[in-house]
Design an enzyme around this catalytic site. Structure first.
Site, PDB file in Angstrom:
ATOM      1  N   ARG A  52     -38.698   5.178  70.114  1.00 19.59           N
ATOM      2  CA  ARG A  52     -37.317   4.869  69.774  1.00 19.59           C
ATOM      3  C   ARG A  52     -37.319   3.594  68.940  1.00 19.59           C
ATOM      4  O   ARG A  52     -38.372   2.994  68.717  1.00 19.59           O
ATOM      5  CB  ARG A  52     -36.388   4.802  71.008  1.00 19.59           C
ATOM      6  CG  ARG A  52     -37.003   4.479  72.322  1.00 19.59           C
ATOM      7  CD  ARG A  52     -37.522   3.087  72.421  1.00 19.59           C
ATOM      8  NE  ARG A  52     -36.528   2.127  72.010  1.00 19.59           N
ATOM      9  CZ  ARG A  52     -36.767   0.925  71.548  1.00 19.59           C
ATOM     10  NH1 ARG A  52     -38.009   0.498  71.401  1.00 19.59           N
ATOM     11  NH2 ARG A  52     -35.797   0.116  71.191  1.00 19.59           N
ATOM     12  N   ALA A  54     -35.093   2.186  65.328  1.00 19.85           N
ATOM     13  CA  ALA A  54     -34.870   2.834  64.037  1.00 19.85           C
ATOM     14  C   ALA A  54     -36.127   2.956  63.163  1.00 19.85           C
ATOM     15  O   ALA A  54     -36.448   4.064  62.700  1.00 19.85           O
ATOM     16  CB  ALA A  54     -33.758   2.093  63.298  1.00 19.85           C
ATOM     17  N   ASP A 241     -29.653  -0.200  63.606  1.00 23.80           N
ATOM     18  CA  ASP A 241     -30.026   1.198  63.357  1.00 23.80           C
ATOM     19  C   ASP A 241     -29.494   1.699  62.023  1.00 23.80           C
ATOM     20  O   ASP A 241     -29.977   2.684  61.483  1.00 23.80           O
ATOM     21  CB  ASP A 241     -29.515   2.089  64.490  1.00 23.80           C
ATOM     22  CG  ASP A 241     -30.267   1.751  65.754  1.00 23.80           C
ATOM     23  OD1 ASP A 241     -29.890   0.769  66.427  1.00 23.80           O
ATOM     24  OD2 ASP A 241     -31.269   2.425  66.045  1.00 23.80           O
TER      25      ASP A 241
END
Ligand SMILES: CSC[C@@H](O)[C@@H](O)C(=O)COP(=O)(O)O
EC number: 5.3.1.23
Length: 363
Positions: A52, A54, A241
């Site tokens: 996980r 971005a 993100d």
């Protein structure tokens, strides 16, 4: 960065050429390495957050395309792979950026040449992420250095979620200036927001900082405002993100509240990002960025280590209680002191971003 003194990236190829990752679901209690043998494994790894963050989501997707090209390099397979991987997580723009990079490179090539080209580009995307994060860390370091000189004492930095090396290929975004400041001998201390519901702060950021000997304290998500009111936070650094062309910053849920508290207390609020996290097509983060809604179970349950040593999950709310779980929020550009990128630090504004990335802003 290092685990028990040994250098790791978050994703790599082993001696047999297979892609391997650190399966982050089990940290900080267990370090599990997982091979990703096929497209389905890559999609699961991103969707279920084995990886996980971005930049790492983007790098993993690039490798997912490369591995699929070895199984089936046809046009149809390329199209389907873009779609399958793209729908895994909606908010981090690095996912689409990486898939578009692979698509642009591979589509014009004869299928027989795609697998080798894809492998090379996926490896480059990883290397570029490492270098961008190293560079943005050097720019962020200048801000920390300036605060340390002014204060003549310890610099207290608050961060939210995990924007550390585990969220990237290496270095991290928000943590890169911190690691570089510590390397330079600056006395830094980090307040780590636990970051409910999945506790990336408690489980990942705290683990990283502990591994590197960086002084830190875990705080509950609601403590930041209080600490700022009492002058205990010198600056906030978070990751993102997706940041729009006008400087609106989408990041892990709760980031906006930290930005509000920082603004009210005159605490500088910085966002660190490599440029693939900028979505040049968007101007209004609040209206335009898709916010991932995750399962209610992440809110109603908490994972941790049982006294017997095994990892387990416990329910914290009544059976009859449902939950909402928006995973990200948007901090408007006006609350952001500066964007720390690989090319330097700029204002969170169309002009600021355009000055650093003129070739993109024109497009
Ligand atoms: C360098 S990472 C920046 C962001 O991706 C990070 O802060 C974050 O929000 C991660 O969210 P996650 O849901 O854990 O993927």
């Amino acid at each position: 960065m290092k685990i028990d003194g040994r250098h790791f990236r978050t994703i790599w190829t082993n001696d047999a050429g297979q892609v391997e990752i650190i399966d982050q679901r089990w940290l900080p209690h267990e370090l599990r390495i997982k091979p990703l043998p096929d497209r389905a494994a890559f999609a699961t790894a991103i969707r279920d957050m084995w990886v996980r963050g971005a930049p790492l989501i983007g790098a993993t997707a690039a490798w997912g395309v490369a591995v699929q090209m070895e199984h089936d390099p046809s046009d149809a397979s390329l199209t389907e792979t873009w779609q399958v991987l793209h729908e895994t997580r909606p908010t981090a723009i690095n996912l689409k950026w990486a898939l578009d990079e692979m698509e642009r490179l591979l589509r014009p090539l004869p299928p027989a040449e795609r697998a080798a080209a894809a492998r090379k580009r996926a490896a480059e995307i990883c290397d570029e992420d490492v270098e961008a994060n190293r560079q943005l860390g050097a720019h962020g370091l200048a801000v920390i250095r300036e605060i340390a000189a002014r204060k003549q004492g310890r610099v207290n930095i608050l961060t939210h979620c995990n924007a550390g090396w585990l969220a990237t290929v290496d270095w991290g975004t928000a943590t890169s200036p911190i690691y570089q400041a510590a390397e330079e001998g600056i006395d830094v201390h980090v307040f780590v927001d636990e970051t409910r519901p999945r506790n990336q702060g408690a489980q990942l950021t705290a683990w990283e900082l502990a591994s590197h000997g960086i002084p830190h304290a875990l705080v509950v998500d609601n403590a930041g405002g209080h600490l700022m009111q009492h002058g205990e936070v010198d600056m906030v650094i978070v990751g993102t993100d997706r940041t729009t062309a006008n400087g609106d910053v989408c990041n892990k849920i709760g980031t906006y509240l930290k930005a509000l508290a920082a603004h009210d207390n005159g605490v500088p609020f910085y966002v660190a990002l490599p440029s693939p996290t900028i979505d040049w097509t968007l101007r209004d983060g609040l209206k335009e960025i898709p916010i991932e809604e995750r399962t209610a179970r992440e809110v109603t349950h908490v994972q941790g280590r049982a006294p017997e040593g095994h990892i387990t999950e416990v329910q914290i709310s009544p059976d009859a209680t449902g939950a909402r779980n928006p995973a990200f929020d948007v901090t408007p550009a006006r609350l952001v002191t500066g964007l720390i990128t690989e090319r330097g630090i700029c204002a969170a504004s169309p002009e600021g971003l355009a000055a650093l990335f003129p070739e993109r802003a024109r497009g």
